[in-house]
Design a protein around this motif. Sequence first.
Motif, PDB file in Angstrom:
ATOM      1  N   GLY A  14       0.816  -1.103  -0.025  1.00 34.69           N
ATOM      2  CA  GLY A  14      -0.097  -0.088  -0.077  1.00 34.69           C
ATOM      3  C   GLY A  14       0.901   1.245   0.028  1.00 34.69           C
ATOM      4  O   GLY A  14       2.193   1.039  -0.082  1.00 34.69           O
ATOM      5  N   GLU A  15       0.318   2.241   0.127  1.00 33.29           N
ATOM      6  CA  GLU A  15       0.889   3.625   0.088  1.00 33.29           C
ATOM      7  C   GLU A  15       1.678   3.596   1.490  1.00 33.29           C
ATOM      8  O   GLU A  15       1.069   3.592   2.448  1.00 33.29           O
ATOM      9  CB  GLU A  15      -0.032   4.747  -0.230  1.00 33.29           C
ATOM     10  N   SER A  16       2.990   4.248   1.396  1.00 35.82           N
ATOM     11  CA  SER A  16       3.332   4.466   2.663  1.00 35.82           C
ATOM     12  C   SER A  16       3.146   5.800   3.396  1.00 35.82           C
ATOM     13  O   SER A  16       2.861   6.595   2.600  1.00 35.82           O
ATOM     14  CB  SER A  16       5.136   4.502   2.325  1.00 35.82           C
ATOM     15  N   GLN A  17       3.310   5.965   4.638  1.00 38.53           N
ATOM     16  CA  GLN A  17       2.916   7.061   5.234  1.00 38.53           C
ATOM     17  C   GLN A  17       4.096   7.562   6.128  1.00 38.53           C
ATOM     18  O   GLN A  17       4.932   6.729   6.792  1.00 38.53           O
ATOM     19  CB  GLN A  17       1.807   6.754   6.146  1.00 38.53           C
ATOM     20  N   GLU A  18       3.990   9.064   6.279  1.00 37.02           N
ATOM     21  CA  GLU A  18       5.212   9.411   7.151  1.00 37.02           C
ATOM     22  C   GLU A  18       4.593   9.387   8.529  1.00 37.02           C
ATOM     23  O   GLU A  18       3.379   9.586   8.945  1.00 37.02           O
ATOM     24  CB  GLU A  18       5.458  10.834   6.709  1.00 37.02           C
ATOM     25  N   PHE A  19       5.470   8.947   9.445  1.00 38.52           N
ATOM     26  CA  PHE A  19       5.015   8.913  10.853  1.00 38.52           C
ATOM     27  C   PHE A  19       6.053   9.619  11.707  1.00 38.52           C
ATOM     28  O   PHE A  19       7.319   9.353  11.590  1.00 38.52           O
ATOM     29  CB  PHE A  19       5.067   7.331  11.532  1.00 38.52           C
ATOM     30  N   VAL A  20       5.744  10.382  12.656  1.00 38.65           N
ATOM     31  CA  VAL A  20       6.607  11.163  13.339  1.00 38.65           C
ATOM     32  C   VAL A  20       6.571  10.998  15.027  1.00 38.65           C
ATOM     33  O   VAL A  20       5.679  10.649  15.402  1.00 38.65           O
ATOM     34  CB  VAL A  20       6.315  12.898  13.304  1.00 38.65           C
ATOM     35  N   ILE A  21       7.512  10.421  15.703  1.00 36.99           N
ATOM     36  CA  ILE A  21       7.776  10.318  16.972  1.00 36.99           C
ATOM     37  C   ILE A  21       8.760  11.447  17.542  1.00 36.99           C
ATOM     38  O   ILE A  21       9.646  11.753  17.061  1.00 36.99           O
ATOM     39  CB  ILE A  21       8.584   9.141  17.208  1.00 36.99           C
ATOM     40  N   GLU A  22       8.010  12.449  18.490  1.00 39.43           N
ATOM     41  CA  GLU A  22       8.539  13.445  19.078  1.00 39.43           C
ATOM     42  C   GLU A  22       9.350  13.006  20.137  1.00 39.43           C
ATOM     43  O   GLU A  22       9.122  11.866  20.844  1.00 39.43           O
ATOM     44  CB  GLU A  22       7.407  14.298  19.565  1.00 39.43           C
ATOM     45  N   GLN A  23      10.312  13.811  20.678  1.00 41.21           N
ATOM     46  CA  GLN A  23      10.974  13.467  21.816  1.00 41.21           C
ATOM     47  C   GLN A  23      10.226  13.168  23.036  1.00 41.21           C
ATOM     48  O   GLN A  23       9.195  14.040  23.258  1.00 41.21           O
ATOM     49  CB  GLN A  23      12.106  14.335  21.987  1.00 41.21           C
ATOM     50  N   GLY A  24      10.449  12.214  23.749  1.00 44.52           N
ATOM     51  CA  GLY A  24       9.760  11.801  24.982  1.00 44.52           C
ATOM     52  C   GLY A  24       8.463  11.047  24.575  1.00 44.52           C
ATOM     53  O   GLY A  24       7.684  10.549  25.696  1.00 44.52           O
ATOM     54  N   TYR A  25       7.895  10.772  23.415  1.00 44.55           N
ATOM     55  CA  TYR A  25       7.092   9.760  23.339  1.00 44.55           C
ATOM     56  C   TYR A  25       7.532   8.308  23.892  1.00 44.55           C
ATOM     57  O   TYR A  25       8.418   7.972  23.513  1.00 44.55           O
ATOM     58  CB  TYR A  25       6.538   9.689  21.777  1.00 44.55           C
ATOM     59  N   GLY A  26       6.265   8.109  24.446  1.00 41.31           N
ATOM     60  CA  GLY A  26       6.676   6.350  25.105  1.00 41.31           C
ATOM     61  C   GLY A  26       5.602   5.639  24.076  1.00 41.31           C
ATOM     62  O   GLY A  26       5.099   5.685  23.168  1.00 41.31           O
ATOM     63  N   SER A  27       5.920   3.874  24.311  1.00 46.60           N
ATOM     64  CA  SER A  27       5.310   3.178  23.605  1.00 46.60           C
ATOM     65  C   SER A  27       3.755   3.378  23.656  1.00 46.60           C
ATOM     66  O   SER A  27       3.205   3.230  22.547  1.00 46.60           O
ATOM     67  CB  SER A  27       5.639   1.817  24.079  1.00 46.60           C
ATOM     68  N   ALA A  28       3.142   3.760  24.619  1.00 44.70           N
ATOM     69  CA  ALA A  28       1.570   3.878  24.711  1.00 44.70           C
ATOM     70  C   ALA A  28       1.253   4.904  23.812  1.00 44.70           C
ATOM     71  O   ALA A  28       0.286   4.970  22.951  1.00 44.70           O
ATOM     72  CB  ALA A  28       1.081   4.219  26.037  1.00 44.70           C
ATOM     73  N   LYS A  29       1.953   6.014  23.817  1.00 43.60           N
ATOM     74  CA  LYS A  29       1.488   7.296  22.863  1.00 43.60           C
ATOM     75  C   LYS A  29       1.988   6.956  21.459  1.00 43.60           C
ATOM     76  O   LYS A  29       0.969   7.241  20.260  1.00 43.60           O
ATOM     77  CB  LYS A  29       2.376   8.492  23.097  1.00 43.60           C
ATOM     78  N   VAL A  30       2.671   6.177  21.009  1.00 43.48           N
ATOM     79  CA  VAL A  30       3.223   5.766  19.769  1.00 43.48           C
ATOM     80  C   VAL A  30       2.192   4.608  19.136  1.00 43.48           C
ATOM     81  O   VAL A  30       1.726   4.953  18.071  1.00 43.48           O
ATOM     82  CB  VAL A  30       4.647   5.121  19.816  1.00 43.48           C
ATOM     83  N   ALA A  31       1.822   3.824  20.039  1.00 46.67           N
ATOM     84  CA  ALA A  31       0.648   2.809  19.873  1.00 46.67           C
ATOM     85  C   ALA A  31      -0.639   3.519  19.405  1.00 46.67           C
ATOM     86  O   ALA A  31      -1.122   3.100  18.736  1.00 46.67           O
ATOM     87  CB  ALA A  31       0.654   1.814  20.956  1.00 46.67           C
TER      88      ALA A  31
END
Length: 82
Positions: A14-31
């Motif tokens: 499928g089409e790739s998507q950009e995903f951003v992880i900001e400083q301090g993001y934990g696994s729960a926020k990323v999930a």
Amino acid sequence: MAGLVFYPLNKSAGESQEFVIEQGYGSAKVARLLAEQGLVKSRYLFIGYTLLIGKEKDFKAGKYLLSPTMNIPQLVKIFSEG
């Protein structure tokens, strides 16, 4: 149920998507963000996997280009290697 982490969201390319992880993001926020953007089937499987392998605090901030053909272990590896 545990085997679900190895199944990609979408087996066909499928089409790739950009995903951003900001400083301090934990696994729960990323999930949560991955689930909201439709990149994982279950945020709880993502969190459980990161806890199981001890990578819940290892994610590197940055911009990532993600494909819906990636499974949870692949995503965690990408995020923890930066």
